[in-house]
Design an enzyme around this catalytic site. Structure first.
Site, PDB file in Angstrom:
ATOM      1  N   TYR A 180       0.828  -1.219   0.000  1.00 35.09           N
ATOM      2  CA  TYR A 180       0.000   0.000   0.000  1.00 35.09           C
ATOM      3  C   TYR A 180       0.855   1.259   0.000  1.00 35.09           C
ATOM      4  O   TYR A 180       0.441   2.306  -0.484  1.00 35.09           O
ATOM      5  CB  TYR A 180      -0.897   0.034   1.241  1.00 35.09           C
ATOM      6  CG  TYR A 180      -2.264  -0.553   1.069  1.00 35.09           C
ATOM      7  CD1 TYR A 180      -2.431  -1.847   0.595  1.00 35.09           C
ATOM      8  CD2 TYR A 180      -3.397   0.174   1.405  1.00 35.09           C
ATOM      9  CE1 TYR A 180      -3.687  -2.395   0.462  1.00 35.09           C
ATOM     10  CE2 TYR A 180      -4.663  -0.370   1.272  1.00 35.09           C
ATOM     11  CZ  TYR A 180      -4.806  -1.649   0.803  1.00 35.09           C
ATOM     12  OH  TYR A 180      -6.055  -2.186   0.679  1.00 35.09           O
ATOM     13  N   LYS A 193       2.790 -15.336   1.854  1.00 34.10           N
ATOM     14  CA  LYS A 193       2.980 -16.028   0.574  1.00 34.10           C
ATOM     15  C   LYS A 193       4.487 -16.276   0.449  1.00 34.10           C
ATOM     16  O   LYS A 193       5.139 -15.857  -0.510  1.00 34.10           O
ATOM     17  CB  LYS A 193       2.412 -15.173  -0.567  1.00 34.10           C
ATOM     18  CG  LYS A 193       2.338 -15.847  -1.924  1.00 34.10           C
ATOM     19  CD  LYS A 193       1.255 -16.901  -2.031  1.00 34.10           C
ATOM     20  CE  LYS A 193       1.367 -17.623  -3.372  1.00 34.10           C
ATOM     21  NZ  LYS A 193       0.450 -18.785  -3.493  1.00 34.10           N
ATOM     22  N   ASP A 227      -3.462 -17.987  -0.208  1.00 31.15           N
ATOM     23  CA  ASP A 227      -4.488 -18.627  -1.057  1.00 31.15           C
ATOM     24  C   ASP A 227      -5.221 -19.711  -0.260  1.00 31.15           C
ATOM     25  O   ASP A 227      -6.451 -19.808  -0.288  1.00 31.15           O
ATOM     26  CB  ASP A 227      -3.868 -19.183  -2.352  1.00 31.15           C
ATOM     27  CG  ASP A 227      -2.597 -19.982  -2.135  1.00 31.15           C
ATOM     28  OD1 ASP A 227      -2.065 -20.011  -1.001  1.00 31.15           O
ATOM     29  OD2 ASP A 227      -2.125 -20.599  -3.112  1.00 31.15           O
ATOM     30  N   ASP A 273      -6.523  -6.785   3.885  1.00 32.70           N
ATOM     31  CA  ASP A 273      -7.651  -6.098   3.248  1.00 32.70           C
ATOM     32  C   ASP A 273      -8.598  -7.126   2.636  1.00 32.70           C
ATOM     33  O   ASP A 273      -9.813  -7.095   2.844  1.00 32.70           O
ATOM     34  CB  ASP A 273      -7.116  -5.147   2.170  1.00 32.70           C
ATOM     35  CG  ASP A 273      -8.240  -4.414   1.454  1.00 32.70           C
ATOM     36  OD1 ASP A 273      -9.150  -3.929   2.145  1.00 32.70           O
ATOM     37  OD2 ASP A 273      -8.214  -4.359   0.213  1.00 32.70           O
ATOM     38  N   ASP A 283     -12.529  -8.743   4.362  1.00 35.86           N
ATOM     39  CA  ASP A 283     -13.849  -8.695   3.713  1.00 35.86           C
ATOM     40  C   ASP A 283     -14.458 -10.091   3.671  1.00 35.86           C
ATOM     41  O   ASP A 283     -15.656 -10.286   3.894  1.00 35.86           O
ATOM     42  CB  ASP A 283     -13.742  -8.156   2.273  1.00 35.86           C
ATOM     43  CG  ASP A 283     -13.926  -6.644   2.205  1.00 35.86           C
ATOM     44  OD1 ASP A 283     -13.629  -5.972   3.211  1.00 35.86           O
ATOM     45  OD2 ASP A 283     -14.368  -6.139   1.154  1.00 35.86           O
TER      46      ASP A 283
END
Ligand code: IPM
Ligand code: MG
Length: 356
Positions: free
Chosen positions: A140, A190, A222, A246, A250
């Site tokens: 970000y 990851k 994942d 982020d 959600d």
């Protein structure tokens, strides 16, 4: 006496914050909450008035208050602006300026809403997990970034970076939260592909040595996305980087039936916090009196709990929300076909009534 800066922002942010203010006013008048409010502009509404999504007056007020309550930012009408002037910049700028590196996003399923989730009841009932998202570094904020012309075509680039100290401090926050819960921490990365995640994992393991009572595990992002939908109750606390957090938050929010129910806290090293619902500005439903104000009301409760040391009043708000849900009142996002659906304002009034 605590000083709280109110930043409604854009879209439904305006309506839901009004409901949170009703709760604050009630507690000020009846329960000695002692909260002094100042109001400020952020996001698109700030841009409209000042040509900046984060005006200097808002930054000054942020530095002078004890906590911030924010609604949401963003909307279609500002999408064409240069990146630095977009509403999201206001939010990201506040996070960076106040160094709010620890973003706590709880996903709790209210038993009254077990059938509101799109997942089977047995998969989600009793769900109570906490995502700890690093909020002021990673891709970000990493440099260099941009869109340029290279070799005769456009080239877009961002940089995912984490320093050891940035990982350490979010790791300590996450371990401490796990210690107060069920003592299980899953770090999501990851590391099989990205060097920045390899370092992330190494540092998390090193910090973990200070917390022998917490069981640490690691998961690739994942797989974590898949596991959240498949068997979410395996998680207690998840710690992860800005971008992964982020996305996963959600996903976790939706397990609970509606993103309209979930508050969040963004804290710096001194415990200063900005509190906001996890949901966005939802411009498609703004101004229609249909948005769910419970996430913003619960953000007030989270503020009282995490920054202002007013746990009894936080409990009181949580209890009032539970009562209203027990009575069967639902905004449209959490309603089943047979439920009586009410609007934003009425939901706010019912919570205030349930505080008595
Ligand atoms: C969030 C939001 C923000 C983010 C946007 C509005 C910049 O999606 O708080 O999750 O990406 O962090
Ligand atoms: Mg998001």
């Amino acid at each position: 006496m605590s000083k709280v800066l109110i930043l409604p922002g854009d879209g439904i942010g305006q309506e839901i914050i009004i409901q949170a203010l009703k709760v604050i006013d009630h507690l000020n008048a009846n329960d000695d909450l002692g909260m002094e409010l100042t109001h400020g502009l952020v996001g698109g509404s700030a841009y409209n008035e000042t040509k900046s999504p984060l005006p200097p007056a808002t930054l000054k007020a942020a530095h002078e208050c004890d906590s911030i309550l924010l609604g949401a930012v963003g909307g279609y009408q500002w999408e064409g602006l240069p990146r630095d002037l977009r509403p999201e910049r206001g939010l990201l700028g506040l996070r960076a300026e106040m160094d709010l590196f620890a973003n706590l996003r709880p996903a709790i399923l209210y038993p009254q809403l077990a059938t509101a989730s799109t997942l089977k009841k047995e998969v989600v009932s009793g769900l109570d997990l906490m995502i700890v998202r690093e909020l002021v570094a990673g891709i970000y904020f990493g440099q260099p970034r941009g869109i340029e012309e290279r070799m005769g075509e456009r080239y877009g680039f961002n940089t995912a970076t984490y320093t050891e100290s940035e990982i350490k401090r979010i790791a300590h926050s996450a371990f401490k939260i796990a210690q107060k819960r069920n003592k299980r921490l899953c770090s999501v990365d990851k590391a099989n592909v990205l060097e920045v995640c390899e370092l992330w994992r190494e540092v998390i393991i090193e910090v973990g040595k200070d917390y022998p009572d917490v069981v640490l595990s690691h998961m690739y992002v994942d797989n974590a996305a898949m596991q959240l939908v498949k068997a979410p109750k395996q998680f207690d606390v998840i710690v992860t980087s800005n971008l992964f957090g982020d996305v996963l938050s959600d996903c976790a929010a939706m397990l609970t039936g509606s993103i309209g129910m979930l508050p969040s806290a963004s804290l710096n090293k001194d415990g200063f916090g900005m509190y906001e619902p996890i949901h966005g500005s939802a411009p498609d439903i703004a101004g229609k009196d249909i948005a769910n104000p419970l996430a913003s009301i619960l953000s007030v409760s989270m503020m009282l709990r995490y920054s202002l040391n007013q746990t009894p009043l936080a409990n009181k708000i949580d209890l009032a929300v539970n009562r209203v849900l027990d009575q069967g009142w639902r905004t449209q996002d959490i309603a089943n076909p047979d439920d009586s659906i009410i609007g934003t304002n009425q939901m706010g009034d019912l919570v205030v009534a349930a505080l008595q």
